[in-house]
Design a protein around this motif. Structure first.
Motif, PDB file in Angstrom:
ATOM      1  N   HIS A  21      39.866  12.425  -8.190  1.00  0.00           N
ATOM      2  CA  HIS A  21      39.838  11.447  -7.096  1.00  0.00           C
ATOM      3  C   HIS A  21      39.633  12.142  -5.758  1.00  0.00           C
ATOM      4  N   GLN A  22      40.375  13.189  -5.513  1.00  0.00           N
ATOM      5  CA  GLN A  22      40.286  13.895  -4.235  1.00  0.00           C
ATOM      6  C   GLN A  22      38.913  14.516  -4.041  1.00  0.00           C
ATOM      7  N   LEU A  40      35.424   5.912 -10.749  1.00  0.00           N
ATOM      8  CA  LEU A  40      36.863   6.160 -10.630  1.00  0.00           C
ATOM      9  C   LEU A  40      37.694   5.064 -11.299  1.00  0.00           C
ATOM     10  N   ASP A  54      40.575   5.842 -14.064  1.00  0.00           N
ATOM     11  CA  ASP A  54      41.944   5.312 -14.007  1.00  0.00           C
ATOM     12  C   ASP A  54      42.298   4.549 -15.275  1.00  0.00           C
ATOM     13  N   GLU A  64      43.963  13.270 -10.655  1.00  0.00           N
ATOM     14  CA  GLU A  64      44.270  13.269  -9.224  1.00  0.00           C
ATOM     15  C   GLU A  64      43.299  14.159  -8.464  1.00  0.00           C
ATOM     16  N   THR A 114      36.077  13.518  -5.368  1.00  0.00           N
ATOM     17  CA  THR A 114      35.109  12.439  -5.149  1.00  0.00           C
ATOM     18  C   THR A 114      35.176  11.935  -3.718  1.00  0.00           C
ATOM     19  N   GLU A 115      36.374  11.755  -3.210  1.00  0.00           N
ATOM     20  CA  GLU A 115      36.531  11.301  -1.817  1.00  0.00           C
ATOM     21  C   GLU A 115      35.922  12.295  -0.836  1.00  0.00           C
TER      22      GLU A 115
END
Length: 319
Positions: free
Chosen positions: A215-216, A248, A252, A212, A218-219
């Motif tokens: 992901h954050q 990503l 996942d 999680e 990378t964004e």
């Protein structure tokens, strides 16, 4: 044949040279030398054995060792930071810029070295990393979110980027609109490029992988609309948005695979086999025609570390 400086150094954009540290194999592990208006900084160093190459790159740039203001490891894993202490002995003006969670491990690397020996064994740890040199505390500066330092006239800004490790930050170079990403944006080995460009492998080494948070992070990196991503493994890549989708999606899928194997016997080996199938399948989708045996050989280290990382993540979630 002795390698010349030009064999392991290449200018990849304005004022930025990628240095092949020589760790593991050619074009596996990079450090970067950033130069602006006669001042310099290193981002990541590789292990102790890389220090002669780093100093040779500085000489090739026509700079004295006193011109280096900063050494900036993206995080304290030894393929990124193992040579910091030894390098700083050669650079009288340099200070280390380090994530606050990593500072104590560079000031006193005892626990860091013990952990590496526990994972790889004493013989391999000594061969690949040597004895870590402590960084004097008075030469250490901890970074913070949004902090800016200047090299010459060139600002560098720091972003806290957990996911691969909690002690990971990335460095934004506005001049080239590029991120020095360490392992936060994955890995792209040049020998695995296809007609579609780089192939991204996630880096989920133990013990702090957090999907999680990854992901954050990378964004947040993509929100800057970068033109280049300066990967430690290996080199500068573009098309960050497209590469992030591939990166990503595999993260996942790795999480799904790991959850499906929770509690099964021989989990580690099953994770390695499943991840090999995932990566090779993605390479085939991208058009790679390289033999499976070669792909498994190139990816062997990542298969081992990623299986360890997802295993540690499963065990932590179960507690």
């Amino acid at each position: 044949m002795t390698a010349t400086t030009a064999d392991f150094c290449q200018q990849v954009s304005e004022g930025i040279t990628v240095i092949d540290t020589g760790f593991v194999r050619p074009r596996f592990d990079a450090a970067y030398l950033l130069v602006d208006n006669g001042r310099a900084a290193y981002i990541d160093t590789g292990p102790n054995n890389a220090v002669p190459r780093l100093l040779a790159a500085l000489q090739m740039a026509g700079l004295d060792r006193s011109a280096v203001d900063y050494i900036i490891p993206t995080h304290v894993h030894l393929d990124h930071a193992g040579g910091v202490g030894l390098l700083m002995r050669e650079l009288p003006n340099a200070r280390m810029l380090i994530h606050p969670r990593g500072a104590r491990h560079m000031i006193d690397p005892t626990a860091l070295m013990e952990g590496v020996r526990a994972v790889y064994g004493v013989e391999v740890a000594n061969r690949d990393y040597g004895e870590l040199v402590p960084v004097p505390e008075e030469r250490v500066i901890t970074t913070s979110e949004g902090m800016v330092v200047t090299v010459g006239k060139r600002p560098l800004r720091f972003m806290d980027t957990p996911g691969h490790a909690k002690h990971h930050h990335c460095i934004w170079d506005e001049a080239t609109r590029g991120w020095f990403t360490g392992d936060a944006f994955g890995i792209a080995y040049p020998e695995l490029y296809t007609a579609k460009g780089p192939y991204m492998v996630p880096a989920t080494a133990p013990i702090q992988f957090d999907p999680e948070a990854l992901h954050q992070s990378t964004e947040r990196l993509l929100a800057q609309q970068p033109r280049l991503m300066y990967l430690t493994h290996f080199g500068a890549v573009s098309d960050a948005e497209q590469l992030a989708v591939q990166f990503l999606a595999q993260v996942d899928e790795m999480v799904i695979i790991a959850r499906s194997l929770a509690g099964v016997p021989n989990r580690h080996e099953q994770l390695k086999r499943a991840f090999a199938d995932l990566y090779i399948g993605e390479l085939r989708r991208c058009g790679s025609t390289l033999p499976d045996s070669f792909l498994r050989e190139v990816l062997a280290t990542d298969l081992e570390l990623n299986a360890q990382g997802l295993g540690a993540w499963l065990d932590k979630a179960a507690r």
